[in-house]
Design an enzyme around this catalytic site. Structure first.
Site, PDB file in Angstrom:
ATOM      1  N   LYS A  11       0.832  -1.204   0.000  1.00  0.00           N
ATOM      2  CA  LYS A  11       0.000   0.000   0.000  1.00  0.00           C
ATOM      3  C   LYS A  11       0.872   1.262   0.000  1.00  0.00           C
ATOM      4  CE  LYS A  11      -3.914  -2.212   2.376  1.00  0.00           C
ATOM      5  NZ  LYS A  11      -4.926  -2.028   3.451  1.00  0.00           N
ATOM      6  N   TYR A  51     -12.412  -2.822  -3.612  1.00  0.00           N
ATOM      7  CA  TYR A  51     -12.949  -2.848  -2.247  1.00  0.00           C
ATOM      8  C   TYR A  51     -14.474  -2.892  -2.212  1.00  0.00           C
ATOM      9  CZ  TYR A  51      -8.380  -2.058  -0.024  1.00  0.00           C
ATOM     10  OH  TYR A  51      -7.081  -2.186   0.444  1.00  0.00           O
ATOM     11  N   PHE A  59     -15.464   3.269   6.906  1.00  0.00           N
ATOM     12  CA  PHE A  59     -14.064   3.457   6.528  1.00  0.00           C
ATOM     13  C   PHE A  59     -13.825   3.363   5.018  1.00  0.00           C
ATOM     14  CE2 PHE A  59     -14.481  -1.087   7.625  1.00  0.00           C
ATOM     15  CZ  PHE A  59     -13.939  -1.700   6.506  1.00  0.00           C
ATOM     16  N   THR A  93      -5.319  -7.413  10.719  1.00  0.00           N
ATOM     17  CA  THR A  93      -5.577  -6.135  10.036  1.00  0.00           C
ATOM     18  C   THR A  93      -4.965  -4.943  10.762  1.00  0.00           C
ATOM     19  OG1 THR A  93      -7.638  -7.071   9.176  1.00  0.00           O
ATOM     20  CG2 THR A  93      -7.423  -4.678   9.095  1.00  0.00           C
ATOM     21  N   ARG A 104       2.731  -6.801   9.249  1.00  0.00           N
ATOM     22  CA  ARG A 104       2.060  -5.697   9.949  1.00  0.00           C
ATOM     23  C   ARG A 104       2.523  -5.586  11.401  1.00  0.00           C
ATOM     24  NH1 ARG A 104      -3.800  -7.388   7.433  1.00  0.00           N
ATOM     25  NH2 ARG A 104      -3.808  -6.035   5.598  1.00  0.00           N
ATOM     26  N   ASN A 118      -1.976  -0.093   6.824  1.00  0.00           N
ATOM     27  CA  ASN A 118      -1.430  -1.320   7.400  1.00  0.00           C
ATOM     28  C   ASN A 118      -0.535  -2.066   6.415  1.00  0.00           C
ATOM     29  OD1 ASN A 118      -3.422  -2.196   5.711  1.00  0.00           O
ATOM     30  ND2 ASN A 118      -4.599  -3.291   7.255  1.00  0.00           N
ATOM     31  N   HIS A 121      -2.018  -5.538   1.368  1.00  0.00           N
ATOM     32  CA  HIS A 121      -3.288  -6.230   1.116  1.00  0.00           C
ATOM     33  C   HIS A 121      -2.957  -7.612   0.591  1.00  0.00           C
ATOM     34  CE1 HIS A 121      -7.247  -7.215  -0.557  1.00  0.00           C
ATOM     35  NE2 HIS A 121      -6.573  -7.666  -1.602  1.00  0.00           N
TER      36      HIS A 121
HETATM   37  P1  DAT Z   1      -7.667  -7.018   5.509  1.00  0.00           P
HETATM   38  O1  DAT Z   1      -6.853  -5.976   4.783  1.00  0.00           O
HETATM   39  O2  DAT Z   1      -6.918  -7.552   6.700  1.00  0.00           O
HETATM   40  O3  DAT Z   1      -8.197  -8.085   4.596  1.00  0.00           O
HETATM   41  P2  DAT Z   1     -10.373  -5.969   5.523  1.00  0.00           P
HETATM   42  O4  DAT Z   1     -10.555  -6.624   4.193  1.00  0.00           O
HETATM   43  O5  DAT Z   1     -11.369  -6.259   6.583  1.00  0.00           O
HETATM   44  O6  DAT Z   1      -8.914  -6.271   6.123  1.00  0.00           O
HETATM   45  O7  DAT Z   1     -10.367  -4.390   5.332  1.00  0.00           O
HETATM   46  C1  DAT Z   1      -9.737  -3.809   4.222  1.00  0.00           C
HETATM   47  C2  DAT Z   1      -8.938  -2.622   4.690  1.00  0.00           C
HETATM   48  O8  DAT Z   1      -9.808  -1.646   5.197  1.00  0.00           O
HETATM   49  C3  DAT Z   1      -7.973  -2.955   5.804  1.00  0.00           C
HETATM   50  O9  DAT Z   1      -6.723  -3.390   5.324  1.00  0.00           O
HETATM   51  C4  DAT Z   1      -7.878  -1.658   6.539  1.00  0.00           C
HETATM   52  C5  DAT Z   1      -9.231  -1.030   6.337  1.00  0.00           C
HETATM   53  N1  DAT Z   1     -10.097  -1.264   7.500  1.00  0.00           N
HETATM   54  C6  DAT Z   1     -10.665  -2.422   7.865  1.00  0.00           C
HETATM   55  N2  DAT Z   1     -11.401  -2.285   8.965  1.00  0.00           N
HETATM   56  C7  DAT Z   1     -11.302  -0.977   9.309  1.00  0.00           C
HETATM   57  C8  DAT Z   1     -11.835  -0.175  10.358  1.00  0.00           C
HETATM   58  N3  DAT Z   1     -12.630  -0.690  11.291  1.00  0.00           N
HETATM   59  N4  DAT Z   1     -11.503   1.149  10.382  1.00  0.00           N
HETATM   60  C9  DAT Z   1     -10.703   1.675   9.449  1.00  0.00           C
HETATM   61  N5  DAT Z   1     -10.165   0.993   8.418  1.00  0.00           N
HETATM   62  C10 DAT Z   1     -10.472  -0.325   8.358  1.00  0.00           C
HETATM   63 MG    MG Z   2      -9.555  -7.928   2.991  1.00  0.00          MG
END
Ligand code: DAT
Ligand code: MG
Length: 138
Positions: A11, A51, A59, A93, A104, A118, A121
């Site tokens: 990222k 996404y 978010f 995450t 991470r 973070n 991806h």
């Molecule tokens: P991951 O990247 O671990 O698969 P995810 O698919 O649930 O996590 O979410 C995608 C991204 O969105 C994640 O890398 C960071 C952001 N994100 C997730 N949950 C969040 C939250 N509660 N507040 C802010 N950003 C968030």
């Molecule tokens: Mg994800």
């Protein structure tokens, strides 16, 4: 067939902090192949597609804005159970609670509310991997 492919993204925070090499080195050291690599600043259209599962969440917009704030390194990675394996390498995450030893956990900073920063991806299933690889490398 256990050999599969996944989409990894370094990222904008990872690219800006010059962590791309360290992150890709961990993927290679685990035994995965870096099949294709592209570096560019993604469009809003690409990110909204990427996404889509998070559309409507609080978010979503900050996440898309952050992801289009600079260059991203997109990687097509291949290997035995690489989808699950890279998720394991990446860690949870939230950088604050991601286990030490993970990307991470070792390299991610506590940004307070900016959980989206973070570093990486990784696709979360074979269906996601196929869809996401089509979007980023199609
Ligand atoms: P991951 O990247 O671990 O698969 P995810 O698919 O649930 O996590 O979410 C995608 C991204 O969105 C994640 O890398 C960071 C952001 N994100 C997730 N949950 C969040 C939250 N509660 N507040 C802010 N950003 C968030
Ligand atoms: Mg994800």
């Amino acid at each position: 067939m256990a050999t599969e492919e996944t989409l990894v993204l370094v990222k904008p925070d990872g690219v800006a902090r010059s962590l791309t090499g360290q992150i890709l080195a961990r993927i290679e050291a685990k035994g995965y192949e870096l099949v294709d690599i592209r570096k560019f600043t993604p469009s809003r259209e690409l990110l909204v597609e990427h996404y889509a599962e998070h559309d409507g969440k609080p978010f979503f917009e900050p996440l898309v804005e952050f992801m289009m704030s600079g260059d991203v390194v997109a990687v097509r990675a291949r290997g035995n159970r690489v989808i699950e394996g890279f998720r394991s390498l990446a860690g949870a995450t939230e950088p604050t609670t991601a286990a030490p030893g993970t990307i991470r956990g070792d390299l991610g900073r506590d940004w307070g509310l900016k959980v989206q920063q973070n570093l990486v991806h990784g696709s979360d299933s074979t269906e996601s991997a196929e869809r996401e690889l089509g979007l980023w490398f199609g």
